[in-house]
Design an enzyme around this catalytic site. Structure first.
Site, PDB file in Angstrom:
ATOM      1  N   THR A   1     -26.953 -37.147   9.494  1.00  0.00           N
ATOM      2  CA  THR A   1     -27.983 -36.124   9.742  1.00  0.00           C
ATOM      3  C   THR A   1     -28.231 -35.305   8.498  1.00  0.00           C
ATOM      4  O   THR A   1     -27.317 -35.026   7.740  1.00  0.00           O
ATOM      5  CB  THR A   1     -27.492 -35.170  10.855  1.00  0.00           C
ATOM      6  OG1 THR A   1     -27.172 -35.922  12.004  1.00  0.00           O
ATOM      7  CG2 THR A   1     -28.558 -34.138  11.200  1.00  0.00           C
ATOM      8  N   ARG A  29     -30.712 -43.367  23.236  1.00  0.00           N
ATOM      9  CA  ARG A  29     -29.952 -42.098  23.224  1.00  0.00           C
ATOM     10  C   ARG A  29     -30.646 -41.081  22.337  1.00  0.00           C
ATOM     11  O   ARG A  29     -31.057 -41.376  21.228  1.00  0.00           O
ATOM     12  CB  ARG A  29     -28.530 -42.372  22.721  1.00  0.00           C
ATOM     13  CG  ARG A  29     -27.620 -41.147  22.679  1.00  0.00           C
ATOM     14  CD  ARG A  29     -27.482 -40.621  21.292  1.00  0.00           C
ATOM     15  NE  ARG A  29     -26.546 -39.492  21.199  1.00  0.00           N
ATOM     16  CZ  ARG A  29     -26.419 -38.739  20.127  1.00  0.00           C
ATOM     17  NH1 ARG A  29     -27.144 -39.002  19.064  1.00  0.00           N
ATOM     18  NH2 ARG A  29     -25.581 -37.727  20.096  1.00  0.00           N
ATOM     19  N   ILE A  30     -30.796 -39.854  22.830  1.00  0.00           N
ATOM     20  CA  ILE A  30     -31.408 -38.770  22.068  1.00  0.00           C
ATOM     21  C   ILE A  30     -30.285 -37.800  21.681  1.00  0.00           C
ATOM     22  O   ILE A  30     -29.470 -37.413  22.517  1.00  0.00           O
ATOM     23  CB  ILE A  30     -32.449 -38.009  22.926  1.00  0.00           C
ATOM     24  CG1 ILE A  30     -33.501 -38.975  23.495  1.00  0.00           C
ATOM     25  CG2 ILE A  30     -33.087 -36.884  22.130  1.00  0.00           C
ATOM     26  CD1 ILE A  30     -34.463 -39.525  22.499  1.00  0.00           C
ATOM     27  N   GLY A  31     -30.249 -37.354  20.424  1.00  0.00           N
ATOM     28  CA  GLY A  31     -29.222 -36.392  20.000  1.00  0.00           C
ATOM     29  C   GLY A  31     -29.784 -34.995  19.937  1.00  0.00           C
ATOM     30  O   GLY A  31     -30.825 -34.682  20.508  1.00  0.00           O
ATOM     31  N   ASP A  32     -29.086 -34.120  19.198  1.00  0.00           N
ATOM     32  CA  ASP A  32     -29.515 -32.714  19.130  1.00  0.00           C
ATOM     33  C   ASP A  32     -30.633 -32.499  18.109  1.00  0.00           C
ATOM     34  O   ASP A  32     -31.433 -31.579  18.210  1.00  0.00           O
ATOM     35  CB  ASP A  32     -28.312 -31.832  18.753  1.00  0.00           C
ATOM     36  CG  ASP A  32     -27.766 -32.210  17.381  1.00  0.00           C
ATOM     37  OD1 ASP A  32     -27.089 -33.249  17.295  1.00  0.00           O
ATOM     38  OD2 ASP A  32     -28.051 -31.501  16.404  1.00  0.00           O
ATOM     39  N   THR A  51     -25.776 -29.856  12.701  1.00  0.00           N
ATOM     40  CA  THR A  51     -25.345 -31.241  12.611  1.00  0.00           C
ATOM     41  C   THR A  51     -23.939 -31.343  13.185  1.00  0.00           C
ATOM     42  O   THR A  51     -23.208 -30.353  13.215  1.00  0.00           O
ATOM     43  CB  THR A  51     -25.340 -31.735  11.154  1.00  0.00           C
ATOM     44  OG1 THR A  51     -24.783 -33.051  11.111  1.00  0.00           O
ATOM     45  CG2 THR A  51     -24.524 -30.832  10.253  1.00  0.00           C
ATOM     46  N   GLU A  53     -21.459 -32.938  16.454  1.00  0.00           N
ATOM     47  CA  GLU A  53     -21.351 -33.560  17.772  1.00  0.00           C
ATOM     48  C   GLU A  53     -22.578 -33.204  18.611  1.00  0.00           C
ATOM     49  O   GLU A  53     -22.662 -32.100  19.173  1.00  0.00           O
ATOM     50  CB  GLU A  53     -20.107 -33.000  18.468  1.00  0.00           C
ATOM     51  CG  GLU A  53     -19.095 -34.008  18.864  1.00  0.00           C
ATOM     52  CD  GLU A  53     -17.888 -33.328  19.490  1.00  0.00           C
ATOM     53  OE1 GLU A  53     -16.969 -32.996  18.751  1.00  0.00           O
ATOM     54  OE2 GLU A  53     -17.931 -33.117  20.708  1.00  0.00           O
ATOM     55  N   GLY A  54     -23.521 -34.143  18.664  1.00  0.00           N
ATOM     56  CA  GLY A  54     -24.811 -33.856  19.292  1.00  0.00           C
ATOM     57  C   GLY A  54     -24.700 -33.280  20.683  1.00  0.00           C
ATOM     58  O   GLY A  54     -25.344 -32.285  21.010  1.00  0.00           O
TER      59      GLY A  54
END
Lengths: 131, 190
Positions: A1, A29-32, A51, A53-54
């Site tokens: 990231t 999968r979508i992260g933060d 950035t 752990e999403g």
């Protein structure tokens, strides 16, 4: 990231974050990083990019919380960054960068290392990886 | 710092394997330094904070050193699904994209979503369609996939771990048990 936060000489703040996500992640999968308020947030007071752990960043709406803590608790930028990293992440691991409309820079992380750098108008430029 | 003073901060991800080779550390620092200087030059030309964050993240996306754009981590299928967002503190306008597999600069597509669409978030085939409509630069998927990413994916599959520290040395004798004091398999850096 990767991410960037900027405040310009008119006091305008902005933030941006971009990522490939996690290695071996499930498709879809979508992260933060794309979630406004979690991985990225900017308002008239500050700009924040996160950035790490999403899933932990999403649950704690980490980026918005920096602005909220400043707004409702009157914390200064670095205090707000330290507060959210210590009180909002549970066991999660993350890092974030932030600027305020007063030209301040704040960085925090609870991981082993973080690729980060900053520069301010008074000429200070730093680039670091470890503590 | 004071009102009216500019500032820039940039990151390339949190969570770095303690054994990351010096050469990789040096390259990472070089890239971050170059990006900061790019931003300083743009601010001195009176570009806005919004334009400068996009400019710097674009630069980070096209360099394979960090996990974004070219050099993105790979899905379980060995493909890239990139995502990005951008937000303007003035008026709290924002744009975001997910599930991109051909757009060279995801952050610029997020900016187009903010500026040129009635929405704030587009994903997967809808986002790819919008990219074509807007003439955003697209690349073949292979542009984004690097040898190092394929190696990381294989390591992750061997560990049967869906989350993995992306920034670890590519040599095989890497201790895979712990990262930040946590078992590697639950550690989820991005």
């Amino acid at each position: 990231t990767v991410g960037c936060v900027v405040v310009d000489s008119q006091g305008r703040c902005a933030a941006a974050t971009s990522t490939g996500g996690l290695t071996n992640k499930m498709s879809g999968r979508i992260g933060d990083s794309p979630l406004i308020g979690a991985g990225t947030y900017a308002c008239n007071m500050c700009g924040v990019s996160c950035t790490g752990e999403g899933e932990a960043i999403i649950r704690s709406t980490l980026a918005r919380d920096v602005a909220a803590i400043m707004e409702y608790k009157g914390y200064k930028l670095q205090e707000a960054v330290d507060f959210v990293l210590n009180k909002r992440l549970d066991e999660g691991k993350a890092g974030l960068i932030a600027v305020s409309n007063h030209g301040e820079v704040a960085i925090g992380f609870n991981t082993v290392g973080m690729f980060r750098g900053w520069v301010t108008e008074n000429g200070i430029m730093e680039v670091k990886i470890w503590d | 710092m004071g009102k009216g003073e500019w500032a820039i901060a940039v990151h390339g991800g949190a969570g770095v394997h303690p054994n990351l080779p010096k050469e990789s550390q040096y390259k990472a620092k070089q890239l971050l330094t170059r990006c900061l200087q790019l931003g300083v030059d743009a601010l001195r030309l009176s570009q806005s904070a919004l334009d400068v964050v996009e400019l710097i993240v674009r630069e980070l996306e096209i360099d394979p050193i960090f996990n974004s754009g070219r050099g993105s981590a790979l899905t379980a299928k060995g493909t890239v699904e990139m995502e990005a967002s951008i937000m303007d503190g003035v008026g709290r306008r924002c744009g975001a994209v997910s599930g991109l597999s051909t757009v060279k600069n995801p952050v610029s597509l997020a900016r187009l979503v903010m500026d040129k669409s009635p929405h704030s978030y587009l994903a997967f085939e809808g986002a790819e369609e919008f990219a074509k409509q807007q003439g955003a630069e697209t690349m073949d998927n292979s542009f984004f996939i690097t040898e190092e990413n394929l190696h990381m994916l294989n390591l992750a599959k061997q560990q049967n771990s869906i989350v993995f520290d992306y920034r670890i040395p590519s040599t095989n004798n890497v201790s895979m048990e712990k990262m930040n004091g946590l078992p590697m398999k639950i550690y989820a850096p991005e």
